[in-house]
Design an enzyme around this catalytic site. Structure first.
Site, PDB file in Angstrom:
ATOM      1  N   GLU B 283      21.252  47.163  41.924  1.00  0.00           N
ATOM      2  CA  GLU B 283      22.394  46.111  41.956  1.00  0.00           C
ATOM      3  C   GLU B 283      22.142  45.329  43.009  1.00  0.00           C
ATOM      4  OE1 GLU B 283      26.520  46.658  39.482  1.00  0.00           O
ATOM      5  OE2 GLU B 283      26.756  47.308  41.576  1.00  0.00           O
ATOM      6  N   GLU B 286      19.360  43.201  42.595  1.00  0.00           N
ATOM      7  CA  GLU B 286      19.660  41.976  41.440  1.00  0.00           C
ATOM      8  C   GLU B 286      20.527  41.142  42.479  1.00  0.00           C
ATOM      9  OE1 GLU B 286      21.804  43.478  38.416  1.00  0.00           O
ATOM     10  OE2 GLU B 286      21.853  41.286  37.296  1.00  0.00           O
ATOM     11  N   CYS B 303      29.490  48.918  36.367  1.00  0.00           N
ATOM     12  CA  CYS B 303      29.839  50.255  36.160  1.00  0.00           C
ATOM     13  C   CYS B 303      30.980  50.671  35.381  1.00  0.00           C
ATOM     14  CB  CYS B 303      29.968  50.984  37.462  1.00  0.00           C
ATOM     15  SG  CYS B 303      29.098  49.967  39.042  1.00  0.00           S
ATOM     16  N   LYS B 362      34.034  56.077  28.914  1.00  0.00           N
ATOM     17  CA  LYS B 362      32.490  56.488  29.070  1.00  0.00           C
ATOM     18  C   LYS B 362      31.999  56.930  27.710  1.00  0.00           C
ATOM     19  CE  LYS B 362      31.638  55.342  33.283  1.00  0.00           C
ATOM     20  NZ  LYS B 362      30.453  54.355  33.444  1.00  0.00           N
ATOM     21  N   GLU B 365      30.800  54.121  25.819  1.00  0.00           N
ATOM     22  CA  GLU B 365      29.493  53.657  26.504  1.00  0.00           C
ATOM     23  C   GLU B 365      28.162  54.492  26.164  1.00  0.00           C
ATOM     24  OE1 GLU B 365      28.631  52.062  30.978  1.00  0.00           O
ATOM     25  OE2 GLU B 365      28.855  54.274  30.732  1.00  0.00           O
ATOM     26  N   GLU B 370      22.534  50.558  22.505  1.00  0.00           N
ATOM     27  CA  GLU B 370      21.445  50.230  23.419  1.00  0.00           C
ATOM     28  C   GLU B 370      21.282  51.163  24.438  1.00  0.00           C
ATOM     29  OE1 GLU B 370      24.119  48.544  22.868  1.00  0.00           O
ATOM     30  OE2 GLU B 370      25.125  47.721  24.551  1.00  0.00           O
ATOM     31  N   CYS B 521      38.157  54.388  39.581  1.00  0.00           N
ATOM     32  CA  CYS B 521      37.861  55.593  38.591  1.00  0.00           C
ATOM     33  C   CYS B 521      39.003  56.722  38.930  1.00  0.00           C
ATOM     34  CB  CYS B 521      36.380  56.129  39.022  1.00  0.00           C
ATOM     35  SG  CYS B 521      35.305  55.000  38.461  1.00  0.00           S
TER      36      CYS B 521
END
Lengths: 1081, 591
Positions: B283, B286, B303, B362, B365, B370, B521
């Site tokens: 990241e 990026e 995230c 999650k 996710e 994908e 979280c």
């Protein structure tokens, strides 16, 4: 046309006023509110339109203007129209039919026809007080009453409704013509916000939505909030069943609301507002939208109103019609596009309301009062009503009331004046029982509290509320349990579901009420229901929840016996809770005879079984078949088609036919053989009348040892001693009473308790004592001279005639009274050859005697003087009667009995006579109650539990007229039936009581359950009577009774309402259960 | 803030409270705990349950303590017969239509309704059930299960969804006894704009909304001898699992947790923090790439799966702002089934990756189609059919589910000796730990990015500006002349504010961190319940404590990460990174 200033408005007013009811033009105004249209006003309007245009083509000088107005408020008289010919009073025409068009139009041109029309008009209006102007229509039509002289309008005070029905709600200029927008102009041009609020406070205006919060205080709170981003909202989410004041106010005078809101916005510094109206009110929405558009065109709302710099924008929000959206926080949520769920307060809307901005919400009528208060001042307004509840309130008076409609009256008027005055009672012989105010949030107020003034505090002290003004009148055919059930079902469905007490509490309350109405509840359920209602009231979040308990709490408070009737007896006297009756005839019958059953058996040619069925329930079929009031007929559904079925006449036929062929003996034998094994319990019954003998009949069959004591020499009571034999031949009563002794009851005649036998001994020697001593002591006439020789008491006379000890009767006899005793005495004396006149203070239709008896008496030449109240018995100088002076009465308003109250006039009349029979009623003798040591009520009746008929003495029961006061034989027998079951249960020991003991007495019959596809027969069959010419000087039975053919045809008329009812299904089920238990199939 | 005090008596005792204090709060502060089932401090003021009733002489009806403010001179009675009766009646009314299957209910022993029934002394429910039909249980979402039959309509979930998250996936529907919490047109949760964040489940007093329980499936995998079952644990779990096992709020139990997981039979106990460090590498790179190449800025972290779904539903136009990096959970799965599988010579098809997460989203996710990078990696090499495809992460269980597994297995966490994670995927830095709290990703990223950009060491490792529970935090970092403006938001309602600014072109941020749940979280929807602000603070404190105690506190300094790049990935944003560690997003319907 934009009005730039107050001056321009005033100029327009003068111009418009000239057009309202011009002196050159005839105006026909058709009431076109929703209710008018629903009753055909639109068709009437179209016809009038066509007629007028055709008249114009034929007569050029025609000047008739047709217009649409709102509603004048008298719903039961819709469609209504107002016709005004220049110079003449305006005529209020009612119940117009489309074909009345020509009559109306031609009256516009012919003074004669106009006079004629005036005679049939409901009322006339000579003068009207609008807000700023008084209007004189003219005078004339002397025989037509003024509008406020007729009962419906008398006592009304039209402040809010002053324009309704007189102006065209779709034409702003008509509103301006009657003073519209002058209050706004006044406020805008010379008043500060606090001045307006001060005026409202002076007016003591309180919220008309129900809670009655002082409007001035509410506005003041809002005015203090920083502006201008504030909202004024009109709550037009009227959702109470039976309430439609607000709808009409908007439909009939939308600008009044608009003006009120604009003044409010000015006072509180708001610049935006909307009306929240339910979408189910399309006409109101349409007219209000039009009003907004017009007011915008005229510059009366929008930017810079009347050049003052004040701007106010108004719109409409339509709600989908959830009841809870009438609650202000829910309304706001709904208007914001969210689900209509209330929020806890505070914050109050004045702090954080619509879109979080300060907001004031008022009911339609509250807003509508504002222009008047500003125009005429607060003092003017507070001059109406009471100290705490000022002004007027509009109510919608609906339900079981003759005159339905919108009534506006000063607060503080009594419920009585509304229901009996304006409403004129039930409009039938049915007794009004209660009025429900405030819809599902209100309560049921019983008639005994009708003297309560209608104001916020008084109503809430009764557990009801004013609400937005719904007033539903209920009569004896309304079941109060069902009423509570209906409203709780409504609120349970309308509960938003947010808070526990409302969502769950109402659901549980409904469950209990459903159980009560199905006869499945226990007594503990009633206290649970009460607890629930109190918790809901105490802890629901919003007004809907908190008040939803009111219908339950008030009905429990004022009609608890009715709940108990459902629970303890599984009966619904009103005949509403359909699980609890077989058919309405059965339900109305005090003995609950299976009437459809015996009719069907007869139809199937099973005469013997038909007789057996009737006999099992009623030991005196021949007697009751002749003398009953036939309660069964009163609710017969066949009446809706043509006439009630003559169940009683068939009843008599069945008995007579059996007796004629002597087949009753086999049935008697069957019943005797079926007697239950001896219980060893001893029961004494005092009185061998219908009540006492019926109790003996059941109790003997249940295996008890029964002795009946009576001071007369023969059994039968009033039917034997008080009813002339032309109505009830003595052989019938002899046969039927004899059967009681055949069954094993011991009859001890010529024995008077207290004289021949002490009550204490009786009580000691028996397991139960039933006092069934009747009520046959005549009431005195109570006027000067009533002690003179020749004044004879009615019942006493009939009894002594039977005993052949009657005093001598003169040539000319006057009977005072209108009950069966009076008519029996009249017809008897007429048969004896005297000339008879019956004097009654009310009208013929008010007479309590059986209608057939009255007709018979008239046929026989008996004279009747109605509306004559005796005032004095005149002495001939020797202590004997010379005559009776009566005062002429005139029928006044409707009283609690549903009849017109006789009002004395100044005219009197002297009726010369030598004998006066006083038959003004009877009462229970005080002696027997005292002898038995029983507690009595004011009217002399004995106090007993209304289900078991047990008195305060454990062993002693009381039934019949001694408990109820003079009533019918069947009612006395019905009490005997219920008391017998209670006594049997008591003597058996409650814990182990086997209900089938009592049920077995009624046997089990199977018959066809086919419902007639097409109702057969037409009018009721009538039994042949002895011609009038053959009735003189004899006491032969008048009615010959049905022929077999007639009886069959009459039975065929029954619609079999019993088929498929829950009670019938239960009967079948019980029977099946028993069969299975008995191992039979 | 009005600091005026008001005087009142509570049950006869004179007290004073700051003006505006609710009766409920006031009474609690003086030791009178008025019962309530719907009120939740700082979240819900629904005033619906009808339990917190108190009597104030003179008031027309009983008052709700939760929403009524103490007024001057108020005489508050909390235990009169009238309010006790009303409370108990209302509770019984709730119980009447509530299923009586406590013994087999997932909230058995941890149910507020059950506890309340005990507390108010309900010995029997006077009222029978009145609701005729059962409501349909919605298990369509892979993350959450909604059973409206168990709902007591307290409204906490609706409020949390609306006011905390600004999502409004659920609301009340129906009227009266048929009222229920439902979705738009009563669709399945998988068909509406639900972010699966699980905040609703966290506040639910009963089992009306719970996580989709996958513990049995995990037990089955553990018992299957053919499988190599590895576990990864998210940073926030180590400060939550102790609490879920009855230890204090925020108890830091990393070593005990590792020991417990070994007792459960996991073949390897790894750490999501390993891939958190990896995320920072990717990241951070990026971000630098975007800055240097005038890419779409601000770049926003990716995230938090609830947050990703939120953008896909409500701001599809802003998808280019999202970092293409997979979340640490998913990066872990990809690496475990490729790099590690190769290293230990295991067939990736036999590896079962179980993640333990503080999060219900999650689960969603892990099942995004994908998320099968490892399968594509192996597809050609092993000549696999499409039908043999496997996910990178097989099961994502929540902290609560792990606690349930510990209890089933009889593991008494408190008494276990600390153990350490397995190599190499169990190694991590302090930067990875703080992923568990709001601002953590930002801080971790800046620790690395600063050094990557400037080539110099960060003056201070602790970036306190982005710590703490303030809804939106901003900071500006001067990285060698490059001014990096950053913003950190937690809860989706706060995220909306930033997104609206970006959409309006009014944002001058370079880098934005968004976490779906309050506090990040550590306040996730899979964490122990009930939760409140204090508990979240305690958990965050432990997170920062762990960071401070770590020898290495910057991701790029992690030897394990360096080794991964050297041995396998090559360099950040390289070809393999792209294949295994980055992903794409897609617009979704707005309702």
């Amino acid at each position: 046309m934009r009005l730039a200033s107050k001056k321009a408005l005033d100029a327009l007013r003068i111009e418009a006023a000239a057009h309202l009811f011009p002196e050159t033009e005839t105006v026909i105004a058709v009431g076109m509110g929703t209710c008018g249209i629903g009753n055909g006003a639109d068709l009437l309007y179209q016809n009038l339109e066509k007629s007028i245009s055709s008249y114009i083509s034929t007569r050029n000088k025609m000047h008739v203007r047709l217009k649409k107005t709102g509603c004048f408020g008298f719903c039961s008289e819709e469609p209504m129209a107002l016709l005004r010919v220049p110079g003449k009073p305006a005529l209020l025409l009612n119940q117009l039919k489309p074909k009345d068009t020509d009559r109306l139009i031609s009256a516009c041109f012919s003074p004669d026809l106009l006079e004629k029309l005036a005679k049939s008009a409901l009322a006339k209006i000579e003068h009207w007080d609008f807000r700023t102007s008084e209007f004189n229509f003219g005078s004339g039509f002397p025989s037509t009453p003024l509008w406020n002289e007729i009962p419906f309008f008398k006592g009304q005070e039209k402040l809010v409704l002053r324009d309704c029905g007189l102006i065209d709600p779709e034409n702003i200029e008509e509103y301006i013509a009657v003073g519209g927008y002058d209050a706004l102009a006044k406020a805008i041009s010379g008043m500060k916000g606090e001045d307006i609020i001060a005026e409202l406070k002076k007016a003591k205006l309180r919220g008309r939505g129900g809670a009655g919060f002082p409007t001035g205080v509410k506005w003041e709170l809002m005015a203090k909030q920083p502006g201008p981003d504030k909202y004024v909202i009109c709550n037009a989410d009227e959702g109470d069943p039976g309430a439609y004041m607000n709808r009409n106010e908007i439909e009939s005078d939308p600008h009044m609301l608009l003006e009120g809101m604009a003044i409010g916005a000015l006072a509180m510094g708001a610049s935006n507002g909307f009306v929240y109206v339910r979408a189910e009110y399309p006409l109101a929405v349409e007219r209000f939208e039009r009003a907004i558009a017009q007011a915008k065109d005229y510059g009366l709302i929008g930017e810079n109103i009347l050049g003052s710099g004040f701007s106010f924008d108004l719109s409409i929000v339509t709600g989908a019609g959830a009841f809870v959206c009438g609650e202000e926080t829910a309304l706001i949520a709904s208007a914001e596009g969210r689900a209509g769920r209330p929020m806890p307060r505070p914050p109050f809307p004045a702090q954080s309301g619509y879109l979080g901005k300060p907001t004031t919400i008022n009911n339609v009528e509250t807003w509508c009062n504002v222009p008047l208060i500003i125009a005429r001042g607060g003092d003017y307004f507070s001059g109406f009503g009471t100290e705490k509840s000022a002004g007027t309130k509009v109510f919608s008076l609906v339900g079981k009331v003759k005159n339905t409609g919108l009534v506006e009256l000063p607060l503080g008027s009594t419920l009585e004046s509304i229901v009996y005055g304006m409403g004129e009672g039930s409009g039938s012989r049915k007794r009004i029982r209660a009025v429900q105010t405030g819809g599902p949030s209100g309560g049921c107020v019983p008639t005994k509290l009708f003297s309560t003034p209608v104001d916020y505090e008084s109503l809430s002290a009764l557990g009801a509320i004013m609400g937005s003004g719904g007033m539903v009148v209920m009569d004896q055919d309304n079941c109060m349990v069902d009423t509570a059930r209906y409203f709780v079902e409504f609120t349970a469905n309308e509960s938003c579901g947010k808070c526990t007490p409302c969502r769950e509490g109402l659901s549980q309350s409904l469950r209990i009420l459903n159980a009560v109405s199905r006869g499945e509840a226990r007594e503990s359920d009633l206290s649970e229901l009460e607890t629930l209602a109190n918790v809901v009231k105490d802890s629901a979040l919003c007004g809907l929840g908190q008040t939803s308990a009111n219908p339950v709490l008030t009905t429990l408070k004022y009609f608890r016996d009715e709940y108990e009737e459902h629970v303890r007896d599984q009966r619904c006297k009103a005949g509403v809770c359909s699980s609890l009756y077989l058919a309405l005839c059965e339900n109305s019958c005090p003995l609950h005879m299976n009437i459809p059953g015996y009719l069907q058996l007869l139809k199937e040619g099973r005469l013997e079984e038909s007789f057996e069925l009737t006999l099992r329930g009623n030991p005196f079929p021949g007697t009751i078949g002749r003398i009953c009031h036939f309660h069964c007929k009163m609710r017969c559904r066949r009446e809706a088609l043509d006439e009630a079925v003559a169940q009683g006449e068939i009843h008599r036929y069945i008995a007579d036919a059996m007796y004629k062929i002597g087949r009753e003996k086999a049935v008697y034998a069957k019943l005797i053989s079926e007697k239950l094994p001896p219980t060893g319990k001893k029961i004494a019954i005092i009185g061998a009348g219908p009540a006492g003998l019926t109790a003996a009949y059941y109790l003997v069959r249940l295996g008890h040892s029964v002795t009946v004591y009576d001071e007369h020499d023969k059994p039968g009571g009033i039917p034997r001693y008080g009813i002339p034999s032309y109505r009830l031949p003595r052989d019938v009563i002899d046969k039927e009473t004899l059967f009681i002794t055949k069954l094993g009851a011991k009859l001890v005649m010529k024995t008077k308790i207290g004289r021949d036998l002490s009550f204490a001994d009786l009580e000691k020697a028996n397991d139960a004592v039933i006092v069934a001593a009747g009520a046959s002591e005549d009431l005195p006439l109570g006027i000067p001279g009533d002690e003179l020789k020749g004044v004879i008491h009615g019942y006493d006379f009939l009894e002594r005639l039977t005993l052949k000890t009657a005093p001598e009767i003169g040539e000319r006899v006057v009977i005072v009274g209108a009950g069966n005793v009076a008519i029996d005495a009249a017809r008897t004396i007429s048969r004896l050859g005297s000339e008879v006149t019956v004097v009654y203070r009310r009208e013929k239709r008010d007479m309590p005697a059986n209608a057939a008896e009255i007709e018979g008496a008239m046929e026989e030449g008996i004279q009747f003087k109605f509306l004559c109240a005796p005032t004095e018995v005149l002495d001939d100088g020797t202590g004997k009667v010379k005559g009776l002076r009566v005062v002429k009465m005139s029928p006044g308003g409707i009283d609690e009995s549903g009849r017109r109250k006789p009002v004395p006039t100044d005219k009197t009349e002297l009726i010369l006579c030598d004998t006066i029979i006083s038959a003004v009623g009877e009462r229970a003798s005080a002696g027997i109650a005292a002898e038995c040591g029983l507690e009595t009520q004011k009217n002399g009746t004995v106090k007993a539990d209304s289900f078991s008929f047990r008195t305060a003495h454990r062993k002693v029961y009381a039934i019949g007229d001694i408990v109820s006061g003079p009533a019918t034989a069947a009612e006395a027998m019905g009490m005997a039936l219920r008391a017998s079951r209670a006594i049997d249960k008591e003597l058996a020991g409650k814990a182990s009581y086997d209900e089938s003991r009592f049920e077995s007495l009624f046997g089990s019959f199977t018959y066809s359950d086919e419902i007639p596809d097409e109702p057969v027969g037409d009018a009721m069959r009538r039994a042949p009577m002895i011609p009038v010419s053959e009735r003189r000087r004899n006491f032969v039975e008048l009615s010959l009774g049905y022929s077999g053919k007639q009886a069959l045809e009459e039975a065929e008329r029954c619609l079999r309402c019993d088929v498929g009812t829950a009670r019938r299904e239960r009967q079948y089920k019980n029977r099946e259960d028993k069969r299975v238990a008995a191992g039979r199939n | 803030m009005d600091t005026t005090m008001v005087h009142a008596t509570i049950d006869g005792k004179a007290c004073e409270f700051p003006k505006g204090t609710s009766i409920l709060k006031a009474a609690r502060s003086v030791g009178v705990d008025i019962p309530t089932l719907c009120h939740l401090e700082d979240v819900s003021e629904n005033a619906s349950c009808g339990l917190c009733l108190v009597e104030v002489p003179g008031a027309k009806s009983l008052l709700r303590a939760c929403v009524t403010k103490v007024a001057e001179g108020m005489n508050i009675l909390t235990a009169t017969e009238r309010c006790m009766r009303a409370r108990k009646t209302n509770l019984e009314l709730i119980l009447a239509n509530h299923p009586k299957d406590c013994l087999s209910c997932s909230r058995n022993g941890n149910c507020e309704l059950q506890a309340m029934a005990e507390r108010l002394g309900v010995k029997q429910v006077r009222f029978p059930r009145t609701r005729v039909a059962d409501f349909v249980k919605d298990e369509s979402s892979g993350s959450l299960v909604r059973d409206p039959n168990k709902c007591i309509l307290c409204g906490r979930c609706v409020t949390v969804c609306e006011t905390v998250q600004g999502v409004n996936a659920i609301d009340f529907a129906g009227r009266g006894i048929n009222s229920r919490v439902s979705t738009f047109l009563q669709r399945g949760m998988d068909e509406v704009a639900c972010m699966n964040c699980g905040q609703c489940a966290l506040v639910c007093p009963t089992a009306a909304i719970t996580e989709q329980d996958e513990t049995e499936a995990v037990f089955s995998a553990l018992l299957d001898p053919t499988k190599i079952v590895v576990v990864e644990t998210a940073p926030a779990v180590r400060v939550g699992i102790g609490e879920a096992m009855g230890m204090g709020a925020g108890a830091l139990v990393t070593g005990k947790m590792v020991a417990g997981l070994r007792r459960l039979g996991f073949n390897k106990v790894f750490d999501t923090q390993f891939s958190a460090d990896l995320t920072i590498m990717e990241e951070g790179s990026e971000l630098i790439h975007r800055v240097k190449n005038k890419g779409v800025l601000p770049m926003i972290t990716s995230c938090s799966p609830g947050w990703i779904k939120f953008v896909e539903h409500f701001y599809p136009n802003l998808i280019p702002h999202l970092s293409t990096c997979k979340s640490p959970q998913q990066m872990f799965g990809s690496i475990a089934k490729t790099y590690w599988a190769e290293a230990v010579g295991a067939d990736p098809r036999n590896i079962v990756v179980v993640s333990v997460m503080p999060c219900t989203a999650k689960k969603f996710e892990a099942r995004r189609p994908e998320m099968d990078g490892a399968f594509h990696y192996w597809k050609d090499k092993m000549k696999l059919e499409d039908t043999e495809s496997f996910y990178d992460v097989d099961f994502a269980i929540t902290t609560r589910e792990l606690a349930r597994m510990f209890r089933v297995a009889g593991i008494d966490l408190e008494r276990l000796q600390d153990e350490d994670f397995d190599d190499p995927l169990g190694r991590s830095t302090g930067a990875a730990v703080i992923f568990g709290a709001t601002g953590g990703v930002m801080e971790a990223a800046l620790r690395t990015a600063y050094e990557l950009i400037t080539g110099k060491a960060l003056p201070s490792v602790d970036l306190k500006e982005v710590r703490g529970f303030q809804g939106i935090k901003t900071a500006s970092v001067d990285a060698g002349g490059l001014k990096v403006n950053v913003a950190v938001a937690h809860t989706l309602k706060n995220a909306r504010i930033i997104l609206d600014e970006i959409a309006a072109g009014k944002s001058d941020y370079t880098f934005v961190e968004v976490m779906t749940c309050p506090g990040g979280c550590i306040g996730g929807g899979g964490q122990p319940l009930p939760v409140d602000k204090e508990k979240r603070e305690a958990r965050a404190k432990s997170i920062y404590l762990e960071d401070a105690g770590k020898p290495i506190r910057k991701s790029h300094e992690s030897p394990a990460i360096q080794e991964l790049y050297t041995k396998f990935l090559g360099q950040p944003l390289g070809h393999l990174s792209h294949e295994l560690l980055h992903t794409k997003y897609r617009p979704r319907a707005g309702v």
